[in-house]
Each structure stands twice: as C-alpha cells, then as structure tokens.
Write a protein that holds these residues in place. Structure first.
Motif, mmCIF file in Angstrom:
data_model
loop_
_atom_site.group_PDB
_atom_site.id
_atom_site.type_symbol
_atom_site.label_atom_id
_atom_site.label_comp_id
_atom_site.label_asym_id
_atom_site.label_seq_id
_atom_site.Cartn_x
_atom_site.Cartn_y
_atom_site.Cartn_z
ATOM 1 N N TYR A 51 0.887 -1.111 0.072
ATOM 2 C CA TYR A 51 0.302 0.006 0.040
ATOM 3 C C TYR A 51 0.820 1.158 0.224
ATOM 4 N N ARG A 52 0.408 2.245 -0.661
ATOM 5 C CA ARG A 52 0.987 3.409 -0.780
ATOM 6 C C ARG A 52 0.075 4.558 -0.665
ATOM 7 N N LEU A 53 0.527 5.706 -0.285
ATOM 8 C CA LEU A 53 -0.346 6.860 -0.098
ATOM 9 C C LEU A 53 0.087 7.942 -1.278
ATOM 10 N N GLU A 54 -1.033 8.204 -2.182
ATOM 11 C CA GLU A 54 -0.697 9.223 -3.096
ATOM 12 C C GLU A 54 -0.882 10.634 -2.871
ATOM 13 N N ASN A 55 -0.106 11.516 -3.236
ATOM 14 C CA ASN A 55 -0.396 12.903 -3.175
ATOM 15 C C ASN A 55 -1.745 13.480 -3.718
ATOM 16 N N VAL A 56 -2.485 14.283 -2.815
ATOM 17 C CA VAL A 56 -3.555 14.972 -3.626
ATOM 18 C C VAL A 56 -3.489 16.372 -3.938
ATOM 19 N N ARG A 57 -3.780 16.556 -5.218
ATOM 20 C CA ARG A 57 -3.616 18.053 -5.944
ATOM 21 C C ARG A 57 -4.891 18.760 -5.018
ATOM 22 N N VAL A 58 -4.069 20.225 -4.646
ATOM 23 C CA VAL A 58 -5.135 21.121 -4.093
ATOM 24 C C VAL A 58 -5.149 22.030 -5.213
ATOM 25 N N LYS A 59 -6.401 22.160 -5.873
ATOM 26 C CA LYS A 59 -6.662 22.760 -7.163
ATOM 27 C C LYS A 59 -6.246 24.576 -6.732
ATOM 28 N N SER A 60 -6.508 24.896 -5.769
ATOM 29 C CA SER A 60 -6.695 26.365 -5.323
ATOM 30 C C SER A 60 -5.056 26.901 -5.259
ATOM 31 N N LEU A 61 -4.079 26.095 -4.981
ATOM 32 C CA LEU A 61 -2.932 26.327 -5.236
ATOM 33 C C LEU A 61 -2.414 26.529 -6.678
ATOM 34 N N PRO A 62 -1.425 27.549 -6.886
ATOM 35 C CA PRO A 62 -0.930 27.976 -8.287
ATOM 36 C C PRO A 62 -0.403 26.581 -8.722
ATOM 37 N N ASN A 63 -0.364 26.327 -10.140
ATOM 38 C CA ASN A 63 0.302 25.257 -10.609
ATOM 39 C C ASN A 63 1.496 25.005 -10.543
ATOM 40 N N ASN A 64 2.593 26.075 -10.368
ATOM 41 C CA ASN A 64 3.780 25.969 -10.071
ATOM 42 C C ASN A 64 4.204 25.452 -8.664
ATOM 43 N N LEU A 65 3.065 25.534 -7.578
ATOM 44 C CA LEU A 65 3.381 24.997 -6.238
ATOM 45 C C LEU A 65 2.742 23.743 -6.006
ATOM 46 N N SER A 66 2.111 23.206 -7.000
ATOM 47 C CA SER A 66 1.493 21.734 -6.517
ATOM 48 C C SER A 66 1.700 20.860 -7.737
ATOM 49 N N ILE A 156 -11.795 9.342 4.638
ATOM 50 C CA ILE A 156 -12.128 10.569 4.499
ATOM 51 C C ILE A 156 -12.968 11.118 3.419
ATOM 52 N N ASP A 157 -13.905 12.020 3.628
ATOM 53 C CA ASP A 157 -14.637 12.682 2.416
ATOM 54 C C ASP A 157 -13.715 14.081 2.188
ATOM 55 N N ARG A 158 -13.934 14.467 0.687
ATOM 56 C CA ARG A 158 -13.456 15.980 0.558
ATOM 57 C C ARG A 158 -11.856 16.210 1.120
ATOM 58 N N ALA A 159 -11.002 15.261 0.670
ATOM 59 C CA ALA A 159 -9.879 15.240 0.797
ATOM 60 C C ALA A 159 -9.069 16.746 0.559
ATOM 61 N N GLU A 160 -9.326 17.027 -0.717
ATOM 62 C CA GLU A 160 -8.721 18.452 -1.087
ATOM 63 C C GLU A 160 -9.209 19.591 -0.177
ATOM 64 N N GLU A 161 -10.332 19.672 0.231
ATOM 65 C CA GLU A 161 -10.738 20.721 1.227
ATOM 66 C C GLU A 161 -9.984 20.812 2.414
ATOM 67 N N LEU A 162 -9.844 19.474 2.971
ATOM 68 C CA LEU A 162 -9.198 19.234 4.222
ATOM 69 C C LEU A 162 -7.892 19.844 4.227
ATOM 70 N N LEU A 163 -7.162 19.550 3.032
ATOM 71 C CA LEU A 163 -5.798 20.029 2.719
ATOM 72 C C LEU A 163 -5.621 21.303 2.549
ATOM 73 N N ARG A 164 -6.727 21.660 1.937
ATOM 74 C CA ARG A 164 -6.597 23.445 1.722
ATOM 75 C C ARG A 164 -6.700 24.163 2.937
ATOM 76 N N SER A 165 -7.701 23.440 3.858
ATOM 77 C CA SER A 165 -8.012 24.156 5.057
ATOM 78 C C SER A 165 -6.613 23.968 5.864
ATOM 79 N N ARG A 166 -6.186 22.970 6.068
ATOM 80 C CA ARG A 166 -4.769 22.736 6.924
ATOM 81 C C ARG A 166 -3.538 23.598 6.444
#
Length: 175
Positions: A51-66, A156-166
């Motif tokens: 098992y591996r854990l992949e990164n989640v893209r946070v779309k609210s970040l600029p493309n050059n930062l994610s 969890i649900d809404r992983a991107e939103e959780l990451l953005r908040s954190r």
C-alpha cells in the motif's frame, strides 16, 4: 581549521504534525526529514502487494506550487489486506493516515528501519572523515526511501478541502 558547525540533532515530534506526501517523498536531505509522528492526507493505492499513499492536488494552489494528483506516493508500512478491510479502507479511497516517519531500505526490505535522528547520529559519528560522511549520505539515498510506519488509517471525504484548510492554518501560524 574551518569546519562547518554540526547541526543540532532533530527532536522527536510527539504530536501528529500535518504533513504532505510531497514533504516526505521529495526531501533529499534525510537529516532534515521529519522525525516522529505525523498525519498525512492522500489517496490509498495498492502497488505490487504494497500500500502507498498518493499525493492529492490542491486546485486552489498555483500550478507551480503543486503536483498533479497521484504524481508521487509514500510507502505505508504495516498496512495489510486484513487491516485495510478492518478499517474499511480500499484502494482508491482518500484517507488520513497517522504514524511515524521512517526510512525504509528498498534494496533489503527486511533490514532495520532508520529515522532522521539515526541518520544524523551516524553522520555526526563520521565527523572526523568528511569523505566518509559524503559516501554515507550518497549510499543512503540509493538504498532508502521515506515511508510511514502506520498506526492508524481512516477514510475521509473531501480530501482536497481538508488539505486546503490545513495549509491555510499552517500559513496563518508559521512565520
């Protein structure tokens, strides 16, 4: 004699510090790798029986930062098919995992795991021989990869939103 000062030994983190998959997987200086407990949000995948854990893209970040989602992944140690079923997590689901950051030998998988503290201590013990220090770190980069020694996993649900908040909270508290 002009010697570089020895960096302080890393202190163990006794709380589940929020980190990104990228912060562990892309760290090239294993002495600076997080030492201790952490909590990471990502997408669970099964690759070649591991098992591996992949990164989640946070779309609210600029493309050059994610990175695009699923570009990199972190090895999860201690997660078996039975444990995944028991925790009701499946490949492809978004999860929060908690555990301890380690360095896993990918060449000899059953060998002892290391931590950034162990790397620091070994590096410091070779302080009388800078060539040996350089060789040690070079060899380590070829044989070891960051991994998470899993203690707990939860869908969890809404992983991107959780990451953005954190990330927003981190931005407000880190100066």
């Amino acid at each position: 004699m002009n010697q570089e000062p020895v960096a302080a030994a890393p202190e163990y983190c006794h709380f589940f510090k929020t980190l990104l998959v990228e912060e562990l997987e892309l760290e090239t200086d294993f002495q600076r790798l997080h030492y201790g407990q952490c909590a990471i949000v990502g997408r669970l995948v099964l690759e070649s029986k591991f098992y591996r854990l992949e990164n989640v893209r946070v779309k609210s970040l600029p493309n050059n930062l994610s990175l695009p989602e699923g570009t990199i992944s972190l090895l999860l140690l201690g997660l078996t098919f039975d444990k995944a079923a028991e925790q009701s997590v499946a490949s492809g689901s978004y999860c929060i995992v908690r555990g301890e950051v380690v360095l896993c030998n990918v060449v000899q998988p059953n060998s002892r795991m290391l931590t950034s503290r162990g790397v620091h201590d070994k590096f410091t013990s070779l302080s009388h021989n800078p060539a040996a220090q350089k060789e040690y770190l070079s060899r380590l980069r070829l044989t070891h990869k960051p991994a998470l020694d899993l203690w707990f996993i939860q869908s969890i649900d809404r992983a991107e939103e959780l990451l953005r908040s954190r990330l927003e909270i981190r931005g407000l508290t880190v100066r």
